[in-house]
Scaffold this active site. Structure first.
Site, PDB file in Angstrom:
ATOM      1  N   PRO A  76      25.693  41.815  83.854  1.00  0.00           N
ATOM      2  CA  PRO A  76      25.551  40.996  82.890  1.00  0.00           C
ATOM      3  C   PRO A  76      26.771  40.740  82.869  1.00  0.00           C
ATOM      4  O   PRO A  76      27.718  41.995  81.982  1.00  0.00           O
ATOM      5  CB  PRO A  76      24.966  41.308  81.932  1.00  0.00           C
ATOM      6  N   CYS A  77      27.211  39.436  82.110  1.00  0.00           N
ATOM      7  CA  CYS A  77      29.408  39.090  81.838  1.00  0.00           C
ATOM      8  C   CYS A  77      28.878  38.420  80.072  1.00  0.00           C
ATOM      9  O   CYS A  77      30.003  38.441  80.110  1.00  0.00           O
ATOM     10  CB  CYS A  77      29.322  38.797  82.611  1.00  0.00           C
ATOM     11  N   GLN A  78      27.367  38.125  80.061  1.00  0.00           N
ATOM     12  CA  GLN A  78      27.824  37.236  78.714  1.00  0.00           C
ATOM     13  C   GLN A  78      28.703  37.404  77.586  1.00  0.00           C
ATOM     14  O   GLN A  78      29.277  36.853  77.261  1.00  0.00           O
ATOM     15  CB  GLN A  78      26.313  36.926  77.851  1.00  0.00           C
TER      16      GLN A  78
END
Length: 156
Positions: A76-78
């Site tokens: 995940p990059c958030q």
């Protein structure tokens, strides 16, 4: 031409199967994947029925997964993205899942005496290079190197 063993691939944070599809196009056999979002899982069940699906990375053991040559992961990059809060790799609730992939890789390598996986491929956003002044990317590099080196601890 010599009969060479085909490379195999496992995909963590699989999404809708981009890495397995790319693997197929490159002559690599996708074996298993891990994803929790229902719609992407339906897509890969339909398009890649031969791939085993294992769900949540935090419940997987690399020692119990079928060993593969390549583990891919687009964690995940958030928390790294310039479009997000930039909480970073350690403080970010989602992006810290990166360390689950490292744990799984280490467990598989320990189980296979360092034979598998032979390669790991991490995909993420450009913001991963600048998050926390570049310290998050340094952490990524150290964690990947730490898979091979004994005595290097990966943060939990």
């Amino acid at each position: 031409m010599a009969n060479e063993k085909m490379l195999t691939l496992g995909s963590l944070f699989d999404g809708s199967g981009g890495f397995p599809l790319g693997g197929i196009l490159a002559g690599i056999t996708p074996v298993w994947s891990s994803e929790i979002e229902p719609f992407p899982v339906l897509v890969t069940h339909k398009r890649l029925p031969q791939v085993k699906h294992y769900g949540d990375v935090s419940t997987l053991s690399g020692a119990e997964l079928e060993p593969v040559d390549i583990i891919t992961f687009g964690s995940p990059c958030q928390d790294l993205s310039i479009a997000g809060r930039r909480a970073g790799l350690h403080e970010g609730e989602r992006s810290s899942l990166f360390f689950q992939a490292i744990r799984i890789i280490k467990e598989m390598r320990e189980k296979t005496n360092g034979k598998y996986p032979r390669y790991c491929v991490w995909e993420n956003v450009p913001g991963a290079f600048s998050s926390n002044g570049g310290d998050d990317f340094r952490t990524v590099l150290e964690a990947v190197i730490g898979v091979k080196e004994e005595g290097v601890e990966v943060p939990a």
